[in-house]
Enzyme design. Structure first.
Site, PDB file in Angstrom:
ATOM      1  N   LYS A  79       0.776   3.490  -2.890  1.00 49.07           N
ATOM      2  CA  LYS A  79      -0.362   4.392  -3.143  1.00 49.07           C
ATOM      3  C   LYS A  79       0.070   5.854  -3.054  1.00 49.07           C
ATOM      4  O   LYS A  79      -0.483   6.709  -3.728  1.00 49.07           O
ATOM      5  CB  LYS A  79      -1.499   4.087  -2.148  1.00 49.07           C
ATOM      6  CG  LYS A  79      -2.150   2.734  -2.455  1.00 49.07           C
ATOM      7  CD  LYS A  79      -3.055   2.221  -1.357  1.00 49.07           C
ATOM      8  CE  LYS A  79      -3.653   0.877  -1.776  1.00 49.07           C
ATOM      9  NZ  LYS A  79      -4.168   0.048  -0.725  1.00 49.07           N
ATOM     10  N   TYR A  92      -1.932  -1.317 -10.765  1.00 47.81           N
ATOM     11  CA  TYR A  92      -2.025  -1.205  -9.303  1.00 47.81           C
ATOM     12  C   TYR A  92      -1.283  -2.358  -8.626  1.00 47.81           C
ATOM     13  O   TYR A  92      -0.479  -2.152  -7.701  1.00 47.81           O
ATOM     14  CB  TYR A  92      -3.508  -1.194  -8.883  1.00 47.81           C
ATOM     15  CG  TYR A  92      -3.714  -1.448  -7.407  1.00 47.81           C
ATOM     16  CD1 TYR A  92      -3.532  -0.434  -6.476  1.00 47.81           C
ATOM     17  CD2 TYR A  92      -4.063  -2.724  -6.940  1.00 47.81           C
ATOM     18  CE1 TYR A  92      -3.694  -0.679  -5.126  1.00 47.81           C
ATOM     19  CE2 TYR A  92      -4.231  -2.970  -5.590  1.00 47.81           C
ATOM     20  CZ  TYR A  92      -4.036  -1.945  -4.687  1.00 47.81           C
ATOM     21  OH  TYR A  92      -4.177  -2.186  -3.338  1.00 47.81           O
ATOM     22  N   SER A 103       0.790  -1.238   0.000  1.00 42.72           N
ATOM     23  CA  SER A 103       0.000   0.000   0.000  1.00 42.72           C
ATOM     24  C   SER A 103       0.819   1.284   0.000  1.00 42.72           C
ATOM     25  O   SER A 103       0.275   2.344  -0.303  1.00 42.72           O
ATOM     26  CB  SER A 103      -0.880   0.010   1.252  1.00 42.72           C
ATOM     27  OG  SER A 103      -2.214   0.028   0.897  1.00 42.72           O
ATOM     28  N   VAL A 154       0.609  -3.928   3.740  1.00 42.75           N
ATOM     29  CA  VAL A 154       0.433  -5.248   4.346  1.00 42.75           C
ATOM     30  C   VAL A 154       1.661  -6.153   4.181  1.00 42.75           C
ATOM     31  O   VAL A 154       1.718  -7.224   4.763  1.00 42.75           O
ATOM     32  CB  VAL A 154      -0.833  -5.983   3.821  1.00 42.75           C
ATOM     33  CG1 VAL A 154      -2.093  -5.273   4.254  1.00 42.75           C
ATOM     34  CG2 VAL A 154      -0.772  -6.170   2.320  1.00 42.75           C
ATOM     35  N   TYR A 181      -4.840   3.132   7.323  1.00 41.51           N
ATOM     36  CA  TYR A 181      -6.133   2.438   7.193  1.00 41.51           C
ATOM     37  C   TYR A 181      -7.138   2.992   8.201  1.00 41.51           C
ATOM     38  O   TYR A 181      -7.122   4.189   8.493  1.00 41.51           O
ATOM     39  CB  TYR A 181      -5.965   0.915   7.363  1.00 41.51           C
ATOM     40  CG  TYR A 181      -4.881   0.319   6.527  1.00 41.51           C
ATOM     41  CD1 TYR A 181      -4.959   0.355   5.138  1.00 41.51           C
ATOM     42  CD2 TYR A 181      -3.774  -0.297   7.095  1.00 41.51           C
ATOM     43  CE1 TYR A 181      -3.960  -0.212   4.345  1.00 41.51           C
ATOM     44  CE2 TYR A 181      -2.781  -0.870   6.311  1.00 41.51           C
ATOM     45  CZ  TYR A 181      -2.882  -0.815   4.947  1.00 41.51           C
ATOM     46  OH  TYR A 181      -1.908  -1.360   4.174  1.00 41.51           O
TER      47      TYR A 181
HETATM   48  N1  GLU Z   1      -1.865  -5.226  -2.730  1.00 38.59           N
HETATM   49  C1  GLU Z   1      -2.621  -5.174  -1.506  1.00 38.59           C
HETATM   50  C2  GLU Z   1      -4.101  -5.265  -1.801  1.00 38.59           C
HETATM   51  O1  GLU Z   1      -4.540  -4.732  -2.771  1.00 38.59           O
HETATM   52  C3  GLU Z   1      -2.285  -3.909  -0.821  1.00 38.59           C
HETATM   53  C4  GLU Z   1      -2.973  -3.798   0.474  1.00 38.59           C
HETATM   54  C5  GLU Z   1      -2.276  -2.956   1.457  1.00 38.59           C
HETATM   55  O2  GLU Z   1      -1.058  -2.956   1.620  1.00 38.59           O
HETATM   56  O3  GLU Z   1      -3.040  -2.289   2.148  1.00 38.59           O
HETATM   57  O4  GLU Z   1      -4.849  -5.849  -1.070  1.00 38.59           O
END
Ligand code: GLU
Length: 309
Positions: A64, A185, A61, A255, A237
């Site tokens: 992002k 993504y 994540s 994650v 989160y």
């Molecule tokens: N690639 C993970 C997903 O899409 C990233 C989630 C994350 O790190 O929050 O679930």
């Protein structure tokens, strides 16, 4: 500084057992729960490290933030924020409940729905290779590659992200194809970084987007301000509020166990600790930052100048 970092590191190690590595992407389940590393780099050139700070893991994540940076740069602030909001969601990172029932836009770019949207904005302009190059630059790490095993593992288990992407397409938010957006993504999430690469990226943000290595501007100042604000309010989160109170540093977790934090105008912190709490944040990473923030008075709204002696 080194002593306080060591105390925080020990406190982090003590809580590792209370968490679990992510298993919903099977390849992530292979991580060693006990790994823990930290790297802190200051703008005056000091570097503090401990543990597995050079071990590679997937950025997940935290990518992002990189995608959002590129999307604002390329498509412009107005376009990006016509497609994605800037509010904390209070829901888990891969939730689609609120998106379907109450909101027409993803809450923010730090959760999956928002990041799938920024990826879709980038698709016409950037290949994954372009994004990889951009990531290498902002993380000051030429050795970043895509972890193919993690990428395949996530693509095989991407029903939920695919569902989110189709929902977004049905609402006219994703315009450039579900498959292309999901692929970009997921590849972004599968890039292999280290705690040191994350510290470098955090340091760049702490330095207002100017590389501390050669003084070249890599990200516009206004965009850096947007990134740090969204990290502060949405980067952890549905634990973002509590984390902001306890730690008070713009941060982003993934994650894969990565965590980066910005000490504005002073330092960048990168952590690797794949044992996660119930919200998907590195359990040891959060503990380390909480202890460090208290001991060193790092909270955005309380601190004096960092004492690095
Ligand atoms: N690639 C993970 C997903 O899409 C990233 C989630 C994350 O790190 O929050 O679930």
């Amino acid at each position: 500084m080194a002593g306080k970092m060591n105390e925080a590191f020990i406190a982090g190690r003590e809580v590792i057992e209370q968490g679990e590595v992510a298993t919903y992407i099977p390849e992530l389940g292979k991580a060693n729960k006990n790994d823990l590393g930290i790297c802190i780099k200051t703008l005056d050139g000091k570097v503090f490290t401990e543990g597995d700070y050079q071990k590679r893991f997937t950025i997940q994540s935290i990518s992002k933030v990189i995608s959002l940076s590129a999307a604002i740069q390329i498509c412009g602030y107005d376009k990006v924020f016509s497609k994605v909001g800037m509010e904390p969601s209070g829901e888990s990172f891969n939730s689609l409940v609120e998106l379907d029932l109450r909101k027409n836009l993803p809450f923010n770019p730090m959760i999956n729905s928002g990041a799938l949207t920024t990826a879709s904005l980038l698709v016409p302009y950037m290949t994954f290779e372009d994004m990889l190059d951009y990531t290498k630059k902002v993380c000051m790490d030429e050795d970043i590659t895509m972890n193919d095993e993690v990428y395949r593992s996530e693509m095989k288990n991407s029903s939920r992200n695919r569902a989110i992407a189709y929902l977004l397409e049905s609402k006219g938010i994703i315009e450039n194809g579900v498959d292309r957006s999901l692929m970009l993504y997921t590849k972004m999430c599968s890039m292999s970084v280290t705690a040191e690469s994350l510290a470098n990226f955090a340091l760049l943000l702490a330095n207002d987007g100017v590389s501390p290595v050669d003084n070249k501007r890599l990200i516009d100042s206004r965009n850096v301000q947007v990134l740090k604000t969204i990290m502060l309010t949405c980067g952890m989160y549905d634990g973002s509020g509590e984390f902001a109170v306890k730690v008070g540093l713009p941060s982003k977790s993934g994650v894969g166990g990565g965590l980066m934090s910005v000490c504005d105008k002073e330092a960048g912190i990168g952590i690797y600790g794949p044992s996660l709490d119930g919200k998907g944040n590195s359990i040891a990473g959060c503990k380390i930052l909480e202890v460090l923030s208290n001991k060193m008075d790092l909270h955005l709204f309380s601190r004096t100048k960092m004492d690095t002696e």
